[in-house]
Enzyme design. Sequence first.
Site, PDB file in Angstrom:
ATOM      1  N   SER A 144       0.852  -1.185   0.000  1.00 42.94           N
ATOM      2  CA  SER A 144       0.000   0.000   0.000  1.00 42.94           C
ATOM      3  C   SER A 144       0.889   1.236   0.000  1.00 42.94           C
ATOM      4  O   SER A 144       2.024   1.188   0.510  1.00 42.94           O
ATOM      5  CB  SER A 144      -0.898   0.019   1.249  1.00 42.94           C
ATOM      6  OG  SER A 144      -1.582   1.254   1.382  1.00 42.94           O
ATOM      7  N   TYR A 157      -1.773  -0.701  10.441  1.00 49.28           N
ATOM      8  CA  TYR A 157      -1.857  -0.896   8.992  1.00 49.28           C
ATOM      9  C   TYR A 157      -0.589  -0.391   8.311  1.00 49.28           C
ATOM     10  O   TYR A 157       0.004  -1.092   7.477  1.00 49.28           O
ATOM     11  CB  TYR A 157      -3.087  -0.183   8.437  1.00 49.28           C
ATOM     12  CG  TYR A 157      -3.351  -0.508   6.981  1.00 49.28           C
ATOM     13  CD1 TYR A 157      -3.971  -1.712   6.628  1.00 49.28           C
ATOM     14  CD2 TYR A 157      -2.992   0.365   5.972  1.00 49.28           C
ATOM     15  CE1 TYR A 157      -4.210  -2.026   5.301  1.00 49.28           C
ATOM     16  CE2 TYR A 157      -3.226   0.064   4.638  1.00 49.28           C
ATOM     17  CZ  TYR A 157      -3.836  -1.137   4.309  1.00 49.28           C
ATOM     18  OH  TYR A 157      -4.065  -1.444   2.988  1.00 49.28           O
TER      19      TYR A 157
END
Length: 258
Positions: A144, A157
Site C-alpha cells: 500500500s 496498517y
Amino acid sequence: MNHSYYQQKNILITGAAQGIGLGMAEAFARAGANVILTDMDAEAGQQALQRLKGLPAEFIPCDVSIESQVQELMRQVGEKYTCLDALINNAGIADPFQGQLQELSITDFDKIISVNLRGPLLCTKYALPLLQKASHPAILNITSTRAFMSEPDTFAYSASKGGLEALTHSLAISLGKDGIRVNAIAPGWIETGDWKKDSQKYEPRHSEEDKQQHPVGRVGQPQDIAEAALFLCSDKADFITGQSLTIDGGMTVKMIYS
C-alpha cells in the site's frame, strides 16, 4: 500486453473474494490461468465464484494468519496441481483503530500484523515447494502507499504494509537462488465498491475534488492493479525482482497545500 503466457498456469491469490484480489483473480482467469482464490470469508468466496462462472477458478477458504490453515491450503493445492506459477499475497485487513496511540489495544495491533505481514510469510513458506517446481515462478505482494505515507492513527496498517515492503526485498534476495522472483505493488486509492460481496456492495461516488487529487484525473480501479500484476508475474518481467511498483494515479507525488 499479450496474456497468452498464462494458459494453463496455476495462480494462487489470497484475499481474492473481494476488492483488488477479486479483480486480479478475474484478470488472470480471463487470461487462461487456473486461479485458486482463497479468503477467510467463505460467503464472499462463493459469490466470487458466481462472478467468475465459466472461468477456470476455484475457491478454498483460509485464514492466512493461522499456520495450520495455510498448511492445509497448500496441501489441497498440491494435491490438484503439480506446481504454482505465481503466489499473490493480497490478503489484508484495514486498521479498525482510529484512536490515539495511548488508547491502542495490542490485541488490535497484533491482529492486523498477523494477517497483513505474518500471513504473506506463512503463505510463501508453505507454497515454496510448489513454486520451486514451476519454470518461471513469481511472488507478488500487495502492499500500500501507506507503507510510505500515513494518515493519523493508522499505526498497525502502516506498520504491516511497511513490513511487507521490506519482506519483499528480503524474499527476493533469499529466493533468487531458487529462480523465484519477488515483487510488490503498492496501490493508492482503489475504488472497490463494485467488487464487494452483495451485503457490502455500494455504488461508488467520487467528487471532483476526489478525482483531482490524482494527476490522472480519476480514482483507481481493481483492473489497474490487475494489469500490472499480469505483467509482473509473467516472463516479460523476468529481469525484475525485489522491486515495488506504486500504482496510485500519481497521488503520492502531488504536492497538496491545505
